[in-house]
Design a protein around this motif. Structure first.
Motif, PDB file in Angstrom:
ATOM      1  N   ALA A 154       0.823  -1.208   0.000  1.00 24.42           N
ATOM      2  CA  ALA A 154       0.000   0.000   0.000  1.00 24.42           C
ATOM      3  C   ALA A 154       0.859   1.262   0.000  1.00 24.42           C
ATOM      4  O   ALA A 154       0.436   2.318  -0.467  1.00 24.42           O
ATOM      5  N   VAL A 155       2.080   1.141   0.520  1.00 20.08           N
ATOM      6  CA  VAL A 155       3.014   2.272   0.531  1.00 20.08           C
ATOM      7  C   VAL A 155       3.440   2.621  -0.910  1.00 20.08           C
ATOM      8  O   VAL A 155       3.935   3.702  -1.167  1.00 20.08           O
ATOM      9  N   GLU A 156       3.198   1.661  -1.826  1.00 19.63           N
ATOM     10  CA  GLU A 156       3.615   1.760  -3.229  1.00 19.63           C
ATOM     11  C   GLU A 156       5.116   1.985  -3.344  1.00 19.63           C
ATOM     12  O   GLU A 156       5.583   2.910  -4.006  1.00 19.63           O
ATOM     13  N   PRO A 157       5.873   1.087  -2.710  1.00 17.25           N
ATOM     14  CA  PRO A 157       7.328   1.213  -2.766  1.00 17.25           C
ATOM     15  C   PRO A 157       7.837   0.590  -4.068  1.00 17.25           C
ATOM     16  O   PRO A 157       7.157  -0.252  -4.661  1.00 17.25           O
ATOM     17  N   ALA A 158       9.039   0.998  -4.476  1.00 20.93           N
ATOM     18  CA  ALA A 158       9.629   0.401  -5.680  1.00 20.93           C
ATOM     19  C   ALA A 158      10.240  -0.949  -5.348  1.00 20.93           C
ATOM     20  O   ALA A 158      10.476  -1.755  -6.231  1.00 20.93           O
ATOM     21  N   MET A 159      10.528  -1.172  -4.054  1.00 20.68           N
ATOM     22  CA  MET A 159      11.085  -2.477  -3.703  1.00 20.68           C
ATOM     23  C   MET A 159      10.408  -3.068  -2.467  1.00 20.68           C
ATOM     24  O   MET A 159       9.895  -2.353  -1.617  1.00 20.68           O
ATOM     25  N   LEU A 160      10.416  -4.402  -2.443  1.00 19.97           N
ATOM     26  CA  LEU A 160       9.839  -5.134  -1.322  1.00 19.97           C
ATOM     27  C   LEU A 160      10.951  -5.918  -0.646  1.00 19.97           C
ATOM     28  O   LEU A 160      11.700  -6.636  -1.309  1.00 19.97           O
ATOM     29  N   ALA A 186       5.338 -10.271 -11.198  1.00 20.55           N
ATOM     30  CA  ALA A 186       5.255 -10.103 -12.651  1.00 20.55           C
ATOM     31  C   ALA A 186       4.391  -8.886 -12.991  1.00 20.55           C
ATOM     32  O   ALA A 186       4.679  -8.141 -13.923  1.00 20.55           O
ATOM     33  N   LYS A 187       3.353  -8.683 -12.198  1.00 20.32           N
ATOM     34  CA  LYS A 187       2.404  -7.608 -12.478  1.00 20.32           C
ATOM     35  C   LYS A 187       2.980  -6.240 -12.098  1.00 20.32           C
ATOM     36  O   LYS A 187       2.812  -5.258 -12.805  1.00 20.32           O
ATOM     37  N   THR A 188       3.680  -6.185 -10.937  1.00 17.49           N
ATOM     38  CA  THR A 188       4.073  -4.875 -10.421  1.00 17.49           C
ATOM     39  C   THR A 188       5.507  -4.496 -10.781  1.00 17.49           C
ATOM     40  O   THR A 188       5.888  -3.335 -10.627  1.00 17.49           O
ATOM     41  N   LYS A 189       6.320  -5.492 -11.235  1.00 19.69           N
ATOM     42  CA  LYS A 189       7.707  -5.209 -11.634  1.00 19.69           C
ATOM     43  C   LYS A 189       8.540  -4.595 -10.511  1.00 19.69           C
ATOM     44  O   LYS A 189       9.427  -3.782 -10.748  1.00 19.69           O
ATOM     45  N   LYS A 190       8.224  -4.971  -9.284  1.00 19.30           N
ATOM     46  CA  LYS A 190       9.005  -4.425  -8.174  1.00 19.30           C
ATOM     47  C   LYS A 190      10.292  -5.222  -7.984  1.00 19.30           C
ATOM     48  O   LYS A 190      10.357  -6.390  -8.342  1.00 19.30           O
TER      49      LYS A 190
END
Lengths: 260, 295
Positions: A154-160, A186-190
Motif C-alpha cells: 500500500a506504501v507503493e514502494p519500488a522495492m519489497l 510479474a504484475k508490479t515489476k518491483k
C-alpha cells in the motif's frame, strides 16, 4: 541495462554481545538491479536477515558502505523506498484489516480518500477483499500474512524486502502464496529481496539466488536462476528446476551450512 | 454467560462467602457484646433466659460490635427513608465523598499518564523520577493528609480541592506504574514496523504505544479509583469535616455510635464497588471495541 538499486560494498557488521563480538556480516559485496527477484538463502546465523535489515536501516553496518537508490539506507527509509514484510504478520490486534493496511498510509499523512482506494486495491491484489472489517485474530495465519503484504504494497514502494514471510506457514499455504507472490511480482515489476531457508521456494521465485554461509555471515555464491515468466508450481518437477536446486544445495554444503 | 452459568459461577460462590461472613459477624457480635450485657443485667438486677440474653446482645443501642441486622436497619433508615439531600442521609454524605473522589481520580489519572509518557520518552526521567514516585507511596497517607489540609487552608484553599488532592496523591501512582508498563508493552516487531514507516515519536505514541497500553490503563484505573475513595475519606478525617463518609466515621467514634460507623463503612464499600465496577465495565466495552477476543 536496468539500474542498480541496492549496492553493498565490503559490508561488515559486528554485534557486541555479552559473550563477546558476533561477526554477523563479513565483506558483503552485492549489487541488485531494478526489477530483480533476489533470494538470500542460508542456514540460521548466516546473516541473511541481518543483511535485509541493513538495507532497511533497521541495523547499522560497522564497516563498508550500503546504498539504496543512490542514498544511504536511512535516507531511503525516510523516502519510503521500500515495503518490509516480517516473518510474522505483525498486524496490530486492535485494528481491523483495513485499518492495518491503512496504518503506513496514516503515518505518511495521506488523505482519507487516497487511503481508502489504496486499501481497497491492495486487499484486492492479495485476494482479501471482503475481509476489511475483520480483526486479525479472525483470519488464518496465511490470510494474516497476505494482509501484511498488502500493507507493505500500500506504501507503493519500488522495492519489497521480505524476511521469511512464509516461514511460519504450512507447506500447502506456502505453495499457494509463492504462486501469488510470483504473479504479483510479474504484475508490479518491483524489486524484491526475499530471505528464505527453503531451497524450492528460492529456486521457484528468484532471478538470482544469493547463497550465504555462516560464522561469519558472508556470500558464498550467487546462482543465476531464470526459469522464465509464467511458471507454475509444476515447474518444480522439471530437470532445469532440479538442476538449480542441486546447485544451491551444493553451494550450501560447500559453505559449511550442513556442518554441526 | 448464560443465566444458569451466572448463578453457578458467580452468585453461589460469592453468596457462600457472604453467608460465612454473616455467621462469623453474628458470633463476634454476641461474644463482644455479652460482657457489657452481663454487667448491665447484674447492675439493673435483670435475669434473662439464654435466648433473651442472646437477643439482648443483638439489640444494644451502642453496642461494642453492632449486629448485621442493626447495621442494615441503620443503612435502610438513612438512605431510603430520608431525603437524599438531608444531612442525615448517607446518600448525601456518599455524594460529598464521591465528588472529591472523582475529581481526585481524574487529576491523578491525568498526572499518572503524563508522568508515564515522560518516563517512557525521556531516559533521564526514567532514572530520576521513578525512585521518588515509589518513595512517595511509602509515606503513610494518614501522616501526610493533615499536613496537606492544614497547609492548603492556611493559603485559603478549603472544601473539595484539598480532599481531591489527597485522592490524586494516592491514585496517580498505580496509573503511572501501569502506564509505564503499558506504553512499553509493544513488541520489538511492531517497533521495527513503525521504524520502517519512518513514524515520528508522536505517531509512535499515538498509533502504537497508547493503543497497546489500553488494557494496562483500565487495570491500573481500577486500583486507582479505589485508592481515590480511600484518599477522599482520609482527607475528611483531620478537618473535622461536616459532611462526607469520613465525617460520619469521625462523628460516630466521638459519640460511640458504632452502628453509624458500620453503616458509613458499608456505604463507603458500596460506593467503592460501584466505582470499580463502572471502570471494569467501561474497560470491557473499550476492549471489545478494540477487537479483543471474547472470552
Amino acid at each position: 541495462m536496468p539500474e542498480t538499486v541496492i549496492s553493498a560494498r565490503n559490508l561488515d557488521l559486528t554485534f557486541e554481545t555479552n559473550d563477546g563480538p558476533v561477526h554477523a556480516l563479513k565483506d558483503i559485496t552485492l549489487d541488485i538491479a531494478e526489477g530483480e527477484f533476489i533470494s538470500l538463502i542460508g542456514p540460521s546465523g548466516c546473516g541473511k536477515t541481518t543483511l535485509l535489515r541493513v538495507i532497511a536501516d533497521l541495523e547499522k553496518p560497522t564497516g563498508g558502505t550500503m546504498s539504496v537508490n543512490g542514498m544511504t539506507p536511512g535516507q531511503a527509509r525516510l523516502a519510503r523506498a521500500y515495503g518490509y514484510v516480517f516473518q510474522q504478520a505483525a498486524l496490530l490486534p486492535w485494528r481491523t484489516i483495513e485499518k492495518n493496511v491503512g496504518l503506513p498510509l496514516e503515518v505518511m499523512g495521506l488523505d482519507a480518500a487516497t487511503r481508502k482506494s489504496r486499501i481497497a486495491s491492495n486487499l484486492e491484489l492479495v485476494n482479501l477483499a471482503g475481509f476489511e472489517k475483520k480483526f486479525p485474530w479472525q483470519l488464518s495465519g496465511g490470510m494474516q500474512q497476505r494482509a501484511s503484504i498488502a500493507r507493505a504494497l500500500a506504501v507503493e514502494p519500488a522495492m519489497l524486502l521480505m524476511d521469511e514471510p512464509f516461514g511460519a506457514l504450512d507447506e500447502i499455504v506456502r505453495d499457494h502464496l509463492n504462486e501469488q507472490l510470483l504473479k504479483l511480482w510479474a504484475k508490479t515489476k518491483k524489486t524484491v529481496v526475499f530471505v528464505t531457508h527453503s531451497i524450492p521456494e528460492a529456486v521457484f521465485l528468484s532471478t538470482r539466488i544469493v547463497v550465504m554461509s555462516p560464522r561469519p555471515g558472508r556470500i558464498h555464491e550467487i546462482i543465476e536462476c531464470d526459469l522464465g515468466a509464467d511458471r507454475s508450481l509444476d515447474i518444480r518437477e522439471t530437470p532445469e528446476f532440479l538442476k538449480i536446486a542441486h546447485q544451491v544445495r551444493e553451494g550450501l554444503k560447500a559453505g559449511h551450512s550442513y556442518d554441526e | 454467560m448464560s443465566e444458569r452459568g451466572f448463578i453457578q459461577d458467580r452468585l453461589v460462590p460469592v453468596g457462600s462467602i457472604l453467608m460465612v461472613i454473616l455467621v462469623i459477624w453474628y458470633i463476634a457480635a454476641y461474644a463482644m457484646n455479652a460482657p457489657f450485657q452481663r454487667d448491665f443485667d447484674r447492675r439493673t438486677d435483670v435475669t434473662r433466659t439464654g435466648t433473651e440474653f442472646l437477643l439482648a446482645t443483638m439489640s444494644q443501642p451502642k453496642p461494642t460490635m453492632p449486629a448485621p441486622h442493626q447495621v442494615a436497619e441503620n443503612l435502610w433508615k438513612n438512605t431510603l427513608t430520608v431525603k437524599p439531600w438531608s444531612k442525615r442521609s448517607l446518600v448525601y454524605h456518599s455524594w460529598i465523598t464521591l465528588s472529591a473522589t472523582l475529581l481526585g481520580f481524574a487529576m491523578g489519572t491525568a498526572l499518572g499518564v503524563a508522568i508515564a509518557i515522560g518516563i517512557v520518552h525521556i531516559p533521564a526521567l526514567d532514572r530520576s523520577l521513578l525512585p521518588w514516585i515509589i518513595t512517595s507511596q511509602t509515606i503513610p497517607i494518614l501522616a501526610v493528609a493533615p499536613m496537606i489540609i492544614v497547609l492548603l487552608s492556611a493559603i485559603g484553599v478549603t472544601g473539595l480541592l484539598p480532599k481531591a488532592l489527597i485522592s490524586t496523591y494516592l491514585s496517580f501512582f498505580p496509573v503511572a506504574v501501569g502506564m509505564v508498563k503499558g506504553l512499553r508493552s509493544p513488541d520489538i516487531l511492531h517497533l521495527d514496523l513503525m521504524r520502517t514507516y519512518s513514524a515520528t515519536k508522536l505517531q509512535l505514541l499515538w498509533k502504537l504505544r497508547i493503543p497497546a497500553s489500553v488494557p494496562f490503563f483500565f487495570t491500573s484505573m481500577k486500583v486507582a479509583i479505589a485508592a481515590s475513595l480511600i484518599g477522599a475519606i482520609v482527607g475528611e478525617l483531620p478537618t473535622g469535616a461536616v459532611a462526607g463518609i469520613g465525617s460520619k466515621l469521625l462523628a460516630g467514634s466521638y459519640y460511640s455510635q458504632t452502628i453509624d460507623i458500620f453503616a458509613a463503612l458499608i456505604a463507603g464499600s458500596i460506593v467503592a464497588i460501584m466505582l470499580v465496577s463502572f471502570v471494569d465495565i467501561l474497560g470491557r466495552f473499550v476492549n471489545a471495541r478494540m477487537g479483543a477476543k471474547q472470552s
